[in-house]
Structure formats: structure tokens, C-alpha cells
Design a protein around this motif. Structure first.
Motif, PDB file in Angstrom:
ATOM      1  N   ASP A 555       0.820  -1.214   0.000  1.00 38.48           N
ATOM      2  CA  ASP A 555       0.000   0.000   0.000  1.00 38.48           C
ATOM      3  C   ASP A 555       0.859   1.272   0.000  1.00 38.48           C
ATOM      4  N   HIS A 556       2.144   1.114  -0.342  1.00 45.05           N
ATOM      5  CA  HIS A 556       3.032   2.274  -0.378  1.00 45.05           C
ATOM      6  C   HIS A 556       2.559   3.253  -1.446  1.00 45.05           C
ATOM      7  N   PHE A 557       2.704   4.549  -1.143  1.00 39.03           N
ATOM      8  CA  PHE A 557       2.146   5.557  -2.067  1.00 39.03           C
ATOM      9  C   PHE A 557       2.779   5.482  -3.454  1.00 39.03           C
ATOM     10  N   ASP A 558       4.005   4.964  -3.525  1.00 40.61           N
ATOM     11  CA  ASP A 558       4.734   5.008  -4.786  1.00 40.61           C
ATOM     12  C   ASP A 558       4.659   3.684  -5.547  1.00 40.61           C
ATOM     13  N   ILE A 559       3.923   2.729  -5.017  1.00 40.61           N
ATOM     14  CA  ILE A 559       3.968   1.383  -5.605  1.00 40.61           C
ATOM     15  C   ILE A 559       3.459   1.364  -7.044  1.00 40.61           C
ATOM     16  N   ASN A 560       2.452   2.177  -7.315  1.00 45.11           N
ATOM     17  CA  ASN A 560       1.907   2.177  -8.673  1.00 45.11           C
ATOM     18  C   ASN A 560       2.870   2.771  -9.691  1.00 45.11           C
ATOM     19  N   PHE A 561       3.709   3.681  -9.233  1.00 46.86           N
ATOM     20  CA  PHE A 561       4.729   4.200 -10.150  1.00 46.86           C
ATOM     21  C   PHE A 561       5.633   3.056 -10.599  1.00 46.86           C
ATOM     22  N   TYR A 562       6.075   2.243  -9.636  1.00 46.41           N
ATOM     23  CA  TYR A 562       6.990   1.152  -9.996  1.00 46.41           C
ATOM     24  C   TYR A 562       6.285   0.074 -10.823  1.00 46.41           C
ATOM     25  N   LYS A 563       5.057  -0.197 -10.469  1.00 47.95           N
ATOM     26  CA  LYS A 563       4.291  -1.140 -11.303  1.00 47.95           C
ATOM     27  C   LYS A 563       4.168  -0.615 -12.726  1.00 47.95           C
ATOM     28  N   GLY A 564       3.963   0.673 -12.802  1.00 44.55           N
ATOM     29  CA  GLY A 564       3.870   1.302 -14.119  1.00 44.55           C
ATOM     30  C   GLY A 564       5.174   1.203 -14.899  1.00 44.55           C
ATOM     31  N   LYS A 565       6.292   1.283 -14.206  1.00 44.76           N
ATOM     32  CA  LYS A 565       7.583   1.157 -14.893  1.00 44.76           C
ATOM     33  C   LYS A 565       7.749  -0.258 -15.459  1.00 44.76           C
ATOM     34  N   VAL A 566       7.381  -1.253 -14.674  1.00 49.53           N
ATOM     35  CA  VAL A 566       7.464  -2.632 -15.180  1.00 49.53           C
ATOM     36  C   VAL A 566       6.522  -2.799 -16.376  1.00 49.53           C
ATOM     37  N   ALA A 567       5.344  -2.236 -16.233  1.00 51.43           N
ATOM     38  CA  ALA A 567       4.355  -2.367 -17.302  1.00 51.43           C
ATOM     39  C   ALA A 567       4.841  -1.703 -18.598  1.00 51.43           C
TER      40      ALA A 567
END
Lengths: 605, 605
Positions: A555-567
Motif C-alpha cells: 500500500d506504499h504511495f509510490d507502488i503504482n509508479f513502480y508497477k507502471g515502470k514494469v508495465a
């Protein structure tokens, strides 16, 4: 619509991906910047882009540069914003590394990307001034530097680069402008016409310092015979004070599809035989060769990366707008519920496409800047040399692939908005118009494609290109077993093999002097190399992002940024990179419909 | 630059390729047109496009439609040219087949293509009037026809189609406009706002006949509940005389990237509760369903082909300009000689690319029109049914692939010109701006891609699609041994197999209800089908051209045209068609990065 930008990705590049500290530790920078400054520089830069620069973008589009009674007037606010940027250290004084406190490219350009996105016409004004100042700094005498640089860096004066003439566009060597010697060995009389001069005039500064290519009497034919001259609009005395007008006349401004806030001028030099220029470098050698174009190109090398960068900045801005719109606009139903359009698969596909392309190309661009920073500033000579070679290879890829892709991406952003995207209620239609010139500026796409296949693949017996490829090979070998990215590395591996095949084809065509094939497939060969390197960069970034995802709480605030980078990496590797297989097959087939086709059949009469 | 157009290719299509006589022999046309008229119609149409229509194109761009004090004013000359076209039989009276002397689509559209190329804003004005007239002709009472059609066909009145509302764009079914019954069962009070209404107002006619989608009280939710109403700007009495203003208010005109000569209006109906409309068709049935949208779509089906056609016309015009420029502009050297740029391999590649794409897409478009002509006019019912199915399959391909490709082609034309192409000295930058809306108009690209994979592939248990594919298969089998085109037929054969694979994938995804995959890959599936059919069309044409080349003396004036036709087919089959292999592999991999990607990671904040 409020200006938004992907500043998070810029921070990722500088703080998490590139070895930024290697650059900051170089002697030139170490007393001025540390890695801890990056966050603040980017945050502050983003703020001035939002608050000061982006508001004038639409103003320049709706109130274009005017030309009346010989006077060029820039749009309202352009003078103030130009001077704000220059005076506050966001412009030329930070871009020129030899100035105390000049920034490394990777740092300066991370802010400048946002400036170019916020107002590309303003970005050009700054850029041209930095370019001219950099040339004077590198090739002028100490006196020249004292005479011109302080005011060029402070925002009082601007600079330009004068290459193109009506009959000398892509082929600069056909320039007709002349430089006639005078009693003073460094002063020449200049006579000729130059066109498409960006920021060639306007009311944003008290003086304009033109750098002009012209041929002295002893100059040989072609580009080698051109000298380079400092030609101020108003003469500048040796003490730096401003003298009389210097017989530089603005004849017209172009009416362009976009970049309407920037004055693109046709200039006449020496209509009354009273135009004077100061020679940079030396007079022609015994064979009539000058270093004029070489001096300008030294500055243009970075400009070429800069042009691809400018294009990608506009595409990124269009993506940011489209993504906002997609989150807000309600249209259509999924399972009986009205939804925001981001829920529709094709809208998501387009957003992904823009995200992956702009992030991947941004990564390639910053790899280029990093290489230039090390090349020019590292004390490790071997490393510097290698980086210079890498930058040299990446330059045509960034310029051509970056600018061509940007047009497609701004079109895609408009498509996300639908009908309203075609109106000037949203800034995307301006981005589309503003960015299209970038496939032409600083050498057309084909010129860069030829630069790749004729020069960059072959320089120093082809060794730098082979070494560059070997690094990509090593990266694949070292990481191809990475859990979760097996398929993407497999695609990159195949694409690498294709690139190798394309390189071998070109070796063969050069051996056989197959000029027609060399030219005909150059752009496609460039796309093959570009797509391989973009995929490689995205996968490098995905490896970092994967580690972050493993470390951070879900639930870290930045997790979606990193998921987005992988994506981004996955999307590009699976959906875009396969294009390389296709292009390679086409090159292997070497269809010659083109040369066999009668020229007359190509023309509509 | 003088307007030039590829009229020779249009003549080839009608006189050498399509079985035009089959159409002209239909009862509706046989007394009016014969194959011998084609040459003159095209030659004369080309002449009026050059002399009358193309001169106002740039006028409209530089003097856009204005909106002041509630009054919309069209650019100078637009009224006169609109009336010239309509009065002289080049517009709605020829497009509406039920009018005596109405032309078959293949004939009318061959002229209209040139009109759309010469001035797309004017083309839209004509097109919308024809569309509205066609709906009234098909669904109006005899009284309606007498009341409205004569003046709509003569150029005195114009017509519009009102679908979009601020919150109902791609999803027309969400329309909020209402129709309230009155004492007269055919007269309703209309109340609502419509936006993006092309030719919605302007000073080119005395009256505007709006066709408006609105929901009557008994209408069900969604698009099925919408009725269709004739709403004149000024009321038209039963005797055809013009009465009072009908409470239709223009609220705004859009400021668009292009098509600035055409008024795109926001209209308010019934602000003072005094707006009246005449119902077309019947009131809603017991389930609340009206035929409003179906009636409009009947006209829009051809409009969708027309939109792809309009786009291809502009791309063709840009190609014609670029080819002229390439023949005249001298730049660069080959073997020590200064050359015109057509000699440079990449310029030739771009010209070839534009030629092959525009000719191939034109062929696909005219196959669509031919199919509609037979479907609507043939006495052979089985053949008519089959042709209706073919037209129905080709429609989304033409609309989406035609419009998406046109944008890329106009960009390529600009690239041939270089810097001057970016200025308004040449008409290409206008074509680029004018054509971009066509990927959005009449349903976005994605809407058509969904139409293909959700409807057209599956209608009537999928039989029409299977039959359509079988015809392509037969063509390949019958011709694949053709000397000189072996490789091209081999590529088409492989591409056909790919298309078959894509069809099977979609069957599977439909079976599994994989909605995400169905949507995500729809646009790419459409590209696969489009590129197969374009290659097939070009190869059909190449077979004819090959025979002509064998028959004609080598110095015949027309020989290069036929060589060019063969070259278009070869270029497309060898350089563009392989894209199908690539796309098919991507579909087979069915990468799901998209649905797995958190929505938040797509948004730039």
C-alpha cells in the motif's frame, strides 16, 4: 487544462536509474551540485513551468509573432518570461557548462524538458541562445567571450544559428553567403540571405548575436569551405557597449503550422554592404577548408539529441493531458455501469502506448546526455572516449526515432480526447502542430538515418558500433533469466539478433557499394536499432522497479509508479519491439521496386 | 501551388478495373449514364475542382468561420461555391440516387473525391446536405419530400445531422435531448443541446434543415429510444414557403485545428420552448423503441466509407503536391551532380509509400461503393445480398484504416518538402490539420474496430465474413503463379493465413467471453484485415496493368502509369503487408500487460 508533467519519471532517471553521481563527481561539477540537490531542482523547475512558463504557451499560439514595417514583435509576455528564465538560472547560464555553476546535461535537461513541454516556442529561444553562447565559449577568443557572453547569459541578448538558405537546405554546403576580408584580419564583410532562422528576430532582447555560415574568398566548394562569423544585429564594441545597426535586415517571418510564438525569420545580411562579422576559428587552410560547419556541429550534436528530446517532451505533455482526461471523462458503459473512458480497453491501450514510448525514449535520451556528460567531463579518458562513441551512435536514433514517434503519440493523445481534442479547448492540437517540425529541424529523419548507416555504424572501422552492441548483448545475457520478465528478454534477445543481421546486411551493402539499398532502407535500419535500445532501457528500468516492488509494502504511495515502470517495459517489449522482426525481414528481402520504378510514374500530373 | 489530382487512377478504377457496366445497367441508371460518359464526367469534375473549388480552400483556412452577435458567417466565396456545386449537379442532386439522374456511388464519388481533396470544408457542407436529404427521401412522407427536398437539392437550403451532445459523444444512446408530443401526432416540441454539428449554421444558405435525435416521453433508455425529427432553422410551411424562426440558437462555433472553413456548431433547441420538429418514421413501439438512430445510420453507413474516402482524398492531394515538389526542388548531389530530390532514395521511398497506400486504399473504398451500388440497385437479389454483406465488412476497414493512414501520409508528404512544408506556402500543412479529425468523425477508430470484431465477423453466424475471406482465397489461388508477381502473391497468401488465424482467435475469445482481449486487440485485428484487402485490391489492379504493359508499345504515353500500378502493388505487398505477420504474432501472444496494469499507474499526476 492545468499543465501536468511526469516529473516522477525524471526523478527516477536521475536518482534511481542513471549513475548520476559519477557525473556530479567530475571536477567541473563537484563543488556545485550533489545528488541531494536533484529533488529540489526538479520540484522548483516543475513549479516555474506550471506557474510562469506554461501560461504563455497558448498566448503565443493565438497571438503569433508579427512582422510589420520591418519590425518583428513577439507575443505578449514572451520577453518577460524569456528574461525570467535566463536571469533566474533556468536557461543558458545553466546550460553552458563552462560557466561557473553550469549544470551537467542530465540535470539541466531534466528541467529543460519540462520547459520545452510547457512552451516549446520559448524553449527554442533559450536553446538557440545557449547554442550560440556555447560556440563562442568554445571557439571564440578571450576578448570575444568578454564581449558577448555576459549579456547572452543574462537574458539581455539572444543568439541564433544561421545555416539554411533558400537553395541550401538539407545540403548546407551549397550555401551562397559570402564573407569578404577587411583590413582587420578577424573582421569580414558578410553578404547573403539566410532563411528559417529560429528566434532570428523579435522583441524579447536588446540585441541578437547571429552566428552565420558564409564562404570566404579562399573557401573551397561544399560545406568544408564555410567559415563561421559572429554577426551582431547591433554592433558590439570591444568594451561590450552597443553600437550602430549592423545591416542585418529581417525580410519576412514564416507562417508556420505551429511554434507560432517563435519567430522563424528570413534575414538579409549586407544589403547595403555594411554588415560585419567576427571570424571564429581560423581562415581557410591551403586547400580552402574552414572549420565553420564543424564548430557549429559541435554545438549541434547536442542540439540533435535536444530536438528528439523536445519532441518527446511534447508527446509526454500530450500523454499527461490525455491521461487526465481519460480519468475524468465519463462515456459508455461496461457491465451496465457508466464508466470513465480509462476503463475502455482501447483507451488504456493508447495510454499505455504513449506511456511506454515516451518513457522509453526519455530513457534513451538521458542515456545520451549521460554519455555526453562523461565524455566531456570525466577524468577517466578511456571511459570518456567510450561514452563519446555511445553518444555519437545514440544521436541519430534519438533525433529521428524520437521526433517521428512524437507525432504519432500526439495524434494518439488527440484520439483519446475525441472531438474536443481537435479543438483548441485542449492543448493537444497545439502540441501536434508544434511538434511536427521536429522531424525536419536539425536534419531531416533521412539525414540522420544516413548518419547512422554511413557514419556511425562504420566509424573507426566499425569498432565503436560493435562495442555498443556488445554492451547490449551483455545486458541481455546477464538478465535474461529474471523472473517475471523472461518473455520480454526473449523478445529483446531476438530483436538483438535482428539488429545484428541488419548490421551485417549494411556491411555487405557497403562492400558492394549498393548505394540505392543503403539509402532506401536507412530509415528502417534506424528504427530497428532505436527500438532495440529503447526496449533495453525500459528493461533496465524495470529491473530496478521490480526490486522496489518487492521491497515496498503493497500500500506504499509510490507502488503504482513502480508497477507502471514494469508495465512500460512489458508493453514495449511485447507490443512494439516485434516490429523489429518485421523490419529486418523486409531489409533481408531488399525489395528493389523503388529503383526499378520509373520516376515519371511517381509524379501526379 | 496548383491543385493536381490523380484523376488517371480514378479513370482506371472505373474504366479498367471495376465492372462499372454492371452498375450502369441497373434500371435506376441505365437511361441516364453509360460507360462512355465516365471520361467526360471525370475530366469536367477535375476542371471545376481546379478552377472553382480549390481556390477557396486556403481562403477558408485563413478566414475561418466567425461567430459574432449570434451570427455565423462562412468564409468569403463559400456561399457562391456551395451554390455553384449544388446548382450544377456536382453535389446533392447527383448523390441522392432516388433523384432522377442521381449517379451511382462509384461515379458520383469519383468526382466527390476530387471535391473533398480540393476543399474538404466545402465537401462537408455538401455531404451533410446530401445525407439529410437522403434520410428524408427514404423515411419521410410524400409531403415531407415535397416540402424539403427541392430546395435542399438546389443549393438554396442545407442539411445537418445532430447526434452528439456534451455528455453523449461516442455513446449516442446517452443523449438527453427530448421530444414532446403536441396536438399534431407528427409534430413534436424539441428541447436540448447538440454539439459538434458540422455545417450547423453559416451564411451559405437561406435555411438549414436539421435532423435531430431526441427522446420522446415513451422512448426507452439508450440509443433504441431515440426518435429522429426534421427541425428547420426557419419553419417550412406545408406549401414549402418559409415561415418564422424555429427557436434553434447557435451558441458557439468550435475553434478547430483544421477544417476552419466549415462551421462546427453548438446548437440549442427550444430555449424558449418554441422549437418544433417533424417526426420521421413512427412513434416508439410498446417497448419504447424508435427507429431514429437506425434511420440516421442507414445514411451514416455510406458516410463512414465517405469519411475514410475524404481522408484518403486529402492524403492523395498531399501526395500529388509532394510529388510535384520532388520533381522540381534541386538539393544535394548524386555522383557529383546536383539533383532534384526525387533522385534521393528516401524521397522515392516516401513517394512510393504515399502512392501505394493512397491507391490501395482508394481501390478498397471503390470496392465498397461498388458493393453498395449493387446491393441497392441490382435486380439479382442473391448478388445484391452478397454485395451488401461485403460493403458491411469493408465499411469499418475503410473508415478506420483509411483515416489513420491518411494522417501518416500527409505527415510523410510534409517530410518530402522539409521546412517549407511546415509553412502555409504549401497546402500540405492544411491537409494535415484538416484530415486529422477524420479518425474521430463518424465513430472513432476504436468504434469501427469493435464494429469489425464484434459485429461484422459474427453477423449471420459469421457466414458473410467466411464467404468474404473465401473470395480472397480464390483470388490468390487463381493468380499466385502469375509471372513477375510470385513473391507478392506469396506474401498475400501468408497474410491471408494470418487473417484466418486472427479470425480464429476472435472466435475463441468470443467463446470465452474474453472482453478485455476482444477490445484490446480490435484495432490491430482491423489493421490485419485492411492490409490484406488493400494488397488484394492492388494485386487485382497489377494483373490488369501487367497485361497492358505487355500489349502497349514501350514508348506509349501511358506506359508509366501502368508500370506505376504494378509498382504500387509490389511495394505494398513487400513493404507494408509484412506488418500483418507481426501483428498476428502480437495477437497470438495476447499480452495482458494492459488489464493487469493498475489504472493509477497510467495517470500523470
Amino acid at each position: 487544462m492545468e499543465f501536468k508533467y511526469n516529473v516522477r519519471d525524471l526523478k527516477f532517471i536521475l536518482k534511481e536509474w542513471l549513475p548520476t553521481e559519477e557525473v556530479l563527481e567530475c571536477d567541473r561539477f563537484k563543488d556545485f551540485y550533489s545528488i541531494d540537490d536533484i529533488e529540489q531542482i526538479l520540484t522548483e523547475g516543475y513549479k516555474i513551468c506550471r506557474e510562469v512558463i506554461s501560461p504563455i504557451n497558448v498566448v503565443g499560439d493565438r497571438n503569433p509573432v508579427t512582422f510589420e514595417n520591418g519590425v518583428v514583435t513577439s507575443p505578449p509576455g514572451y520577453k518577460e518570461v524569456f528574461q525570467f528564465i535566463q536571469k533566474n538560472g533556468w536557461g543558458s547560464s545553466s546550460e553552458c557548462v563552462e560557466v561557473e555553476g553550469g549544470m551537467p546535461l542530465i540535470v539541466f535537461k531534466s528541467v529543460f524538458e519540462m520547459i520545452a513541454a510547457a512552451c516549446p516556442a520559448m524553449g527554442s529561444n533559450i536553446k538557440l541562445t545557449s547554442g550560440a553562447a556555447n560556440v563562442i565559449m568554445n571557439f571564440g577568443t578571450e576578448d570575444d567571450k568578454k564581449r558577448f557572453l555576459p549579456k547572452m547569459l543574462s537574458g539581455e541578448w539572444q543568439g541564433t544559428m544561421n545555416l539554411t538558405e533558400p537553395s541550401a537546405g538539407s545540403d548546407v554546403g551549397d550555401a551562397l553567403a559570402k564573407a569578404y576580408p577587411t583590413d582587420d584580419p578577424r573582421i569580414y564583410k558578410i553578404k547573403g540571405s539566410k532563411m528559417f532562422i529560429t528566434a532570428g528576430d523579435g522583441s524579447i532582447c536588446d540585441n541578437t548575436i547571429h552566428l552565420v555560415l558564409a564562404r570566404p574568398p579562399q573557401g573551397c566548394k561544399g560545406s568544408a569551405g564555410l567559415g563561421l562569423y559572429i554577426v551582431p544585429k547591433f554592433w558590439v564594441n570591444e568594451d561590450g557597449s552597443v553600437g550602430n545597426p549592423n545591416d542585418v535586415t529581417t525580410v519576412a517571418v514564416e507562417h508556420k503550422m505551429g511554434l507560432k510564438g517563435s519567430a522563424t525569420c528570413m534575414l538579409n545580411y549586407g544589403e547595403d554592404d555594411e554588415c560585419y562579422g567576427i571570424m571564429l576559428g581560423t581562415p581557410p587552410d591551403e586547400k580552402g577548408r574552414s572549420q565553420g560547419l564543424a564548430m557549429m556541429f559541435r554545438m549541434m550534436n547536442e542540439s540533435r539529441i535536444g530536438t528528439g528530446h523536445n519532441a518527446n517532451a511534447q508527446a509526454s505533455s500530450a500523454y499527461a493531458q490525455a491521461s487526465q482526461y481519460a480519468l475524468e471523462r465519463v462515456q459508455g458503459y461496461i457491465k451496465g455501469e457508466r464508466v470513465t473512458i480509462v476503463k475502455h480497453p482501447d483507451v488504456r491501450r493508447m495510454l499505455m502506448d504513449m506511456k511506454a514510448h515516451t518513457e522509453g525514449i526519455r530513457a534513451m535520451i538521458f542515456k545520451g546526455y549521460y554519455s555526453l556528460d562523461i565524455a566531456e567531463n570525466s577524468s577517466d579518458k578511456a571511459k570518456a572516449k567510450k561514452c563519446e562513441e555511445i553518444a555519437s551512435i545514440l544521436t541519430p536514433l534519438i533525433k529521428c526515432y524520437g521526433s517521428e514517434t512524437a507525432v504519432a503519440m500526439t495524434c494518439e493523445a488527440m484520439q483519446v480526447l475525441g472531438g474536443v481534442g481537435y479543438t483548441n479547448e485542449f492543448p493537444i492540437e497545439q502540441s501536434l502542430r508544434d511538434s511536427k517540425i521536429l522531424t525536419i529541424w536539425e536534419g531531416t529523419s533521412f539525414i540522420h538515418a544516413q548518419d547512422l548507416v554511413k557514419r556511425k555504424m562504420r566509424m573507426d572501422d566499425g569498432n565503436p558500433f560493435v562495442n555498443w552492441m556488445a554492451d547490449i548483448r551483455s545486458f541481455i545475457d546477464a538478465n535474461k533469466a529474471t523472473a517475471g520478465l523472461e518473455k520480454e528478454f526473449e523478445n529483446l534477445d531476438m530483436a538483438y539478433t535482428c539488429m545484428d543481421e541488419v548490421k551485417k546486411l549494411y556491411d555487405l551493402w557497403h562492400l558492394n557499394k549498393s548505394d540505392e539499398l543503403i539509402g532506401l532502407y536507412a530509415t528502417r535500419a534506424l528504427f530497428v536499432c532505436s527500438q532495440v535500445v529503447v526496449a533495453e532501457c525500459l528493461l533496465e528500468q524495470a529491473l530496478i522497479a521490480q526490486r522496489k516492488i518487492a521491497e515496498l509494502p503493497g500500500d506504499h504511495f509510490d507502488i503504482n509508479f513502480y508497477k507502471g515502470k514494469v508495465a512500460s517495459a512489458k508493453y514495449y517489449a511485447n507490443n512494439i519491439l516485434p516490429n523489429v522482426f518485421n523490419l529486418t525481414e523486409i531489409l533481408q528481402n531488399a525489395d528493389l521496386t523503388n529503383p526499378e520504378w520509373p520516376e515519371e510514374s511517381l509524379i501526379v500530373n
